[in-house]
Design an enzyme around this catalytic site. Structure first.
Site, PDB file in Angstrom:
ATOM      1  N   LYS A  16      17.845 -16.167 -13.990  1.00  0.00           N
ATOM      2  CA  LYS A  16      18.955 -16.842 -14.688  1.00  0.00           C
ATOM      3  C   LYS A  16      19.918 -17.490 -13.680  1.00  0.00           C
ATOM      4  CE  LYS A  16      20.219 -13.014 -16.714  1.00  0.00           C
ATOM      5  NZ  LYS A  16      19.216 -12.099 -16.116  1.00  0.00           N
ATOM      6  N   ARG A  91      25.435  -9.410 -23.890  1.00  0.00           N
ATOM      7  CA  ARG A  91      24.361  -8.486 -23.518  1.00  0.00           C
ATOM      8  C   ARG A  91      24.186  -7.387 -24.553  1.00  0.00           C
ATOM      9  NH1 ARG A  91      24.400  -9.171 -17.496  1.00  0.00           N
ATOM     10  NH2 ARG A  91      22.919  -7.740 -16.578  1.00  0.00           N
ATOM     11  N   ARG A 130      15.278  -9.293  -3.735  1.00  0.00           N
ATOM     12  CA  ARG A 130      16.429 -10.194  -3.826  1.00  0.00           C
ATOM     13  C   ARG A 130      17.436  -9.887  -2.714  1.00  0.00           C
ATOM     14  NH1 ARG A 130      19.681 -11.078  -9.365  1.00  0.00           N
ATOM     15  NH2 ARG A 130      20.063  -8.828  -9.292  1.00  0.00           N
ATOM     16  N   ARG A 163      21.881  -5.993  -3.015  1.00  0.00           N
ATOM     17  CA  ARG A 163      22.858  -5.392  -3.919  1.00  0.00           C
ATOM     18  C   ARG A 163      22.498  -3.926  -4.132  1.00  0.00           C
ATOM     19  NH1 ARG A 163      23.169  -9.318  -9.129  1.00  0.00           N
ATOM     20  NH2 ARG A 163      23.161  -7.290 -10.160  1.00  0.00           N
ATOM     21  N   ARG A 174      18.143  -0.355 -15.250  1.00  0.00           N
ATOM     22  CA  ARG A 174      18.688  -1.603 -15.809  1.00  0.00           C
ATOM     23  C   ARG A 174      17.697  -2.247 -16.761  1.00  0.00           C
ATOM     24  NH1 ARG A 174      19.823  -4.550 -10.532  1.00  0.00           N
ATOM     25  NH2 ARG A 174      20.332  -6.349 -11.807  1.00  0.00           N
TER      26      ARG A 174
HETATM   27  P1  ADP Z   1      18.853 -13.075 -12.544  1.00  0.00           P
HETATM   28  O1  ADP Z   1      20.095 -13.922 -12.398  1.00  0.00           O
HETATM   29  O2  ADP Z   1      18.127 -13.338 -13.835  1.00  0.00           O
HETATM   30  O3  ADP Z   1      19.117 -11.609 -12.327  1.00  0.00           O
HETATM   31  P2  ADP Z   1      18.003 -14.319 -10.009  1.00  0.00           P
HETATM   32  O4  ADP Z   1      18.150 -15.788 -10.263  1.00  0.00           O
HETATM   33  O5  ADP Z   1      19.001 -13.652  -9.156  1.00  0.00           O
HETATM   34  O6  ADP Z   1      17.835 -13.526 -11.421  1.00  0.00           O
HETATM   35  O7  ADP Z   1      16.536 -14.095  -9.395  1.00  0.00           O
HETATM   36  C1  ADP Z   1      16.064 -12.796  -9.019  1.00  0.00           C
HETATM   37  C2  ADP Z   1      15.247 -12.893  -7.724  1.00  0.00           C
HETATM   38  O8  ADP Z   1      14.013 -13.599  -7.966  1.00  0.00           O
HETATM   39  C3  ADP Z   1      15.938 -13.660  -6.597  1.00  0.00           C
HETATM   40  O9  ADP Z   1      15.612 -13.041  -5.375  1.00  0.00           O
HETATM   41  C4  ADP Z   1      15.356 -15.077  -6.679  1.00  0.00           C
HETATM   42  O10 ADP Z   1      15.327 -15.708  -5.401  1.00  0.00           O
HETATM   43  C5  ADP Z   1      13.936 -14.818  -7.204  1.00  0.00           C
HETATM   44  N1  ADP Z   1      13.468 -15.846  -8.158  1.00  0.00           N
HETATM   45  C6  ADP Z   1      14.191 -16.518  -9.097  1.00  0.00           C
HETATM   46  N2  ADP Z   1      13.405 -17.357  -9.812  1.00  0.00           N
HETATM   47  C7  ADP Z   1      12.136 -17.195  -9.323  1.00  0.00           C
HETATM   48  C8  ADP Z   1      10.867 -17.768  -9.655  1.00  0.00           C
HETATM   49  N3  ADP Z   1      10.747 -18.670 -10.654  1.00  0.00           N
HETATM   50  N4  ADP Z   1       9.802 -17.352  -8.969  1.00  0.00           N
HETATM   51  C9  ADP Z   1       9.911 -16.427  -7.977  1.00  0.00           C
HETATM   52  N5  ADP Z   1      11.083 -15.849  -7.613  1.00  0.00           N
HETATM   53  C10 ADP Z   1      12.184 -16.225  -8.277  1.00  0.00           C
HETATM   54  P1  ADP Z   2      21.351  -9.039 -13.435  1.00  0.00           P
HETATM   55  O1  ADP Z   2      20.805  -9.252 -12.073  1.00  0.00           O
HETATM   56  O2  ADP Z   2      20.906  -7.805 -14.102  1.00  0.00           O
HETATM   57  O3  ADP Z   2      21.309 -10.231 -14.311  1.00  0.00           O
HETATM   58  P2  ADP Z   2      24.255  -9.067 -13.415  1.00  0.00           P
HETATM   59  O4  ADP Z   2      24.726  -9.543 -12.112  1.00  0.00           O
HETATM   60  O5  ADP Z   2      24.308  -9.994 -14.584  1.00  0.00           O
HETATM   61  O6  ADP Z   2      22.824  -8.511 -13.192  1.00  0.00           O
HETATM   62  O7  ADP Z   2      25.046  -7.756 -13.840  1.00  0.00           O
HETATM   63  C1  ADP Z   2      25.278  -6.676 -12.943  1.00  0.00           C
HETATM   64  C2  ADP Z   2      25.943  -5.529 -13.669  1.00  0.00           C
HETATM   65  O8  ADP Z   2      27.225  -5.952 -14.186  1.00  0.00           O
HETATM   66  C3  ADP Z   2      25.188  -5.019 -14.892  1.00  0.00           C
HETATM   67  O9  ADP Z   2      24.199  -4.060 -14.553  1.00  0.00           O
HETATM   68  C4  ADP Z   2      26.341  -4.378 -15.693  1.00  0.00           C
HETATM   69  O10 ADP Z   2      26.741  -3.129 -15.148  1.00  0.00           O
HETATM   70  C5  ADP Z   2      27.477  -5.363 -15.465  1.00  0.00           C
HETATM   71  N1  ADP Z   2      27.508  -6.427 -16.482  1.00  0.00           N
HETATM   72  C6  ADP Z   2      27.311  -7.757 -16.282  1.00  0.00           C
HETATM   73  N2  ADP Z   2      27.441  -8.452 -17.436  1.00  0.00           N
HETATM   74  C7  ADP Z   2      27.736  -7.527 -18.403  1.00  0.00           C
HETATM   75  C8  ADP Z   2      27.979  -7.600 -19.793  1.00  0.00           C
HETATM   76  N3  ADP Z   2      27.945  -8.769 -20.476  1.00  0.00           N
HETATM   77  N4  ADP Z   2      28.243  -6.445 -20.460  1.00  0.00           N
HETATM   78  C9  ADP Z   2      28.293  -5.269 -19.825  1.00  0.00           C
HETATM   79  N5  ADP Z   2      28.055  -5.127 -18.510  1.00  0.00           N
HETATM   80  C10 ADP Z   2      27.791  -6.236 -17.786  1.00  0.00           C
END
Ligand code: ADP
Ligand code: ADP
Length: 224
Positions: A16, A91, A130, A163, A174
């Site tokens: 995302k 969420r 990541r 992280r 998660r």
């Molecule tokens: P989210 O925001 O949904 O938690 P991220 O965008 O942070 O996910 O992506 C999670 C990890 O996967 C990161 O290390 C990113 O570089 C990698 N990643 C994201 N999109 C892709 C893809 N299409 N193919 C392979 N790796 C990806």
């Molecule tokens: P992801 O890589 O899972 O997409 P995020 O960076 O979006 O992770 O979220 C990290 C953490 O922040 C979650 O595990 C949760 O503890 C908290 N968090 C983020 N967004 C929300 C939400 N909309 N409601 C509740 N907790 C949240």
């Protein structure tokens, strides 16, 4: 111009944030990622950060009442007048309902919910590899998207770290939380005709191409 009010939905690690970075450049929309907002609050040691921290460390969601107002204030701000991209919110069904009520009160509505989906085993591989930069949270992957200089961000040169909640045990938790509390939103937005699905296992370029095509169509439909 018509508004583009978008939600990015999907399991942790589906891509995302990666897609949002590209969408922001393409569509010039303000981007509100609740994970980033909460991590910044923890770093700055604000009341919100102090309350959120233990939930985040465990991989649990923070309570709805902590996060809803934070998001809704931003959606109701001047900079989001022409639209917004929400990442990581809503969420829970409660958060989705609260957002819906707030938008209704502003006589606005969602344009679409973009679901980026990926199976658990792929998400686990992605989150374990990541790395994020300390200064601004730019995201890399040790295998799929490595930086040019090992351990340092291409964009601002700051150090790359893992992280705490990307450690394997927390990642598994998660994912459980996602399946239990966030997955029901897929059905909810599908019923409302707002859901658009994207195969998150494709390359970032392919996913971006599909999303751009969908958004271009939505914009055209809005103008008709
Ligand atoms: P989210 O925001 O949904 O938690 P991220 O965008 O942070 O996910 O992506 C999670 C990890 O996967 C990161 O290390 C990113 O570089 C990698 N990643 C994201 N999109 C892709 C893809 N299409 N193919 C392979 N790796 C990806
Ligand atoms: P992801 O890589 O899972 O997409 P995020 O960076 O979006 O992770 O979220 C990290 C953490 O922040 C979650 O595990 C949760 O503890 C908290 N968090 C983020 N967004 C929300 C939400 N909309 N409601 C509740 N907790 C949240």
């Amino acid at each position: 111009m018509s508004e583009l009010n978008l939600i990015l939905l999907g399991p942790p690690g589906a891509g995302k944030g990666t897609q949002a970075e590209r969408l922001r450049a393409d569509f010039e929309l303000p981007y509100y990622a609740t994970g980033d907002i909460l991590r910044a609050a923890v770093k700055a040691d604000t009341d919100l950060g102090r309350e959120a921290r233990e939930y985040m460390d465990r991989g649990d969601l923070v309570p709805d009442e902590l996060i809803c107002k934070v998001v809704i204030d931003r959606v109701d701000s001047d900079e989001a007048r022409d639209g917004f991209v929400l990442d990581g919110f809503p969420r829970t069904v409660g958060q989705a309902e609260e957002l819906h009520r707030a938008l209704e009160g502003l006589e606005r509505q969602l344009t679409a919910t973009l679901l980026i989906d990926a199976p658990d085993e792929e998400v686990i591989r992605r989150l374990s590899g990541r790395r994020v930069c300390l200064d601004s949270g730019h995201t890399y992957h040790v295998e799929f998207d490595p930086p040019k200089n090992d351990g340092f961000c291409d964009q601002d040169g700051s150090a790359l770290v893992q992280r705490d909640d990307d450690k394997l045990e927390t990642v598994r938790h998660r994912l459980e939380v996602f399946h239990q509390q966030t997955k029901p939103l897929v059905e909810l937005y599908e019923r409302e005709g707002l859901l658009r699905r994207f195969d998150g296992t494709r390359s970032p370029e392919e996913v971006n191409g599909h999303i751009r095509a969908t958004l271009a169509t939505l914009r055209l439909e809005e103008q008709i």
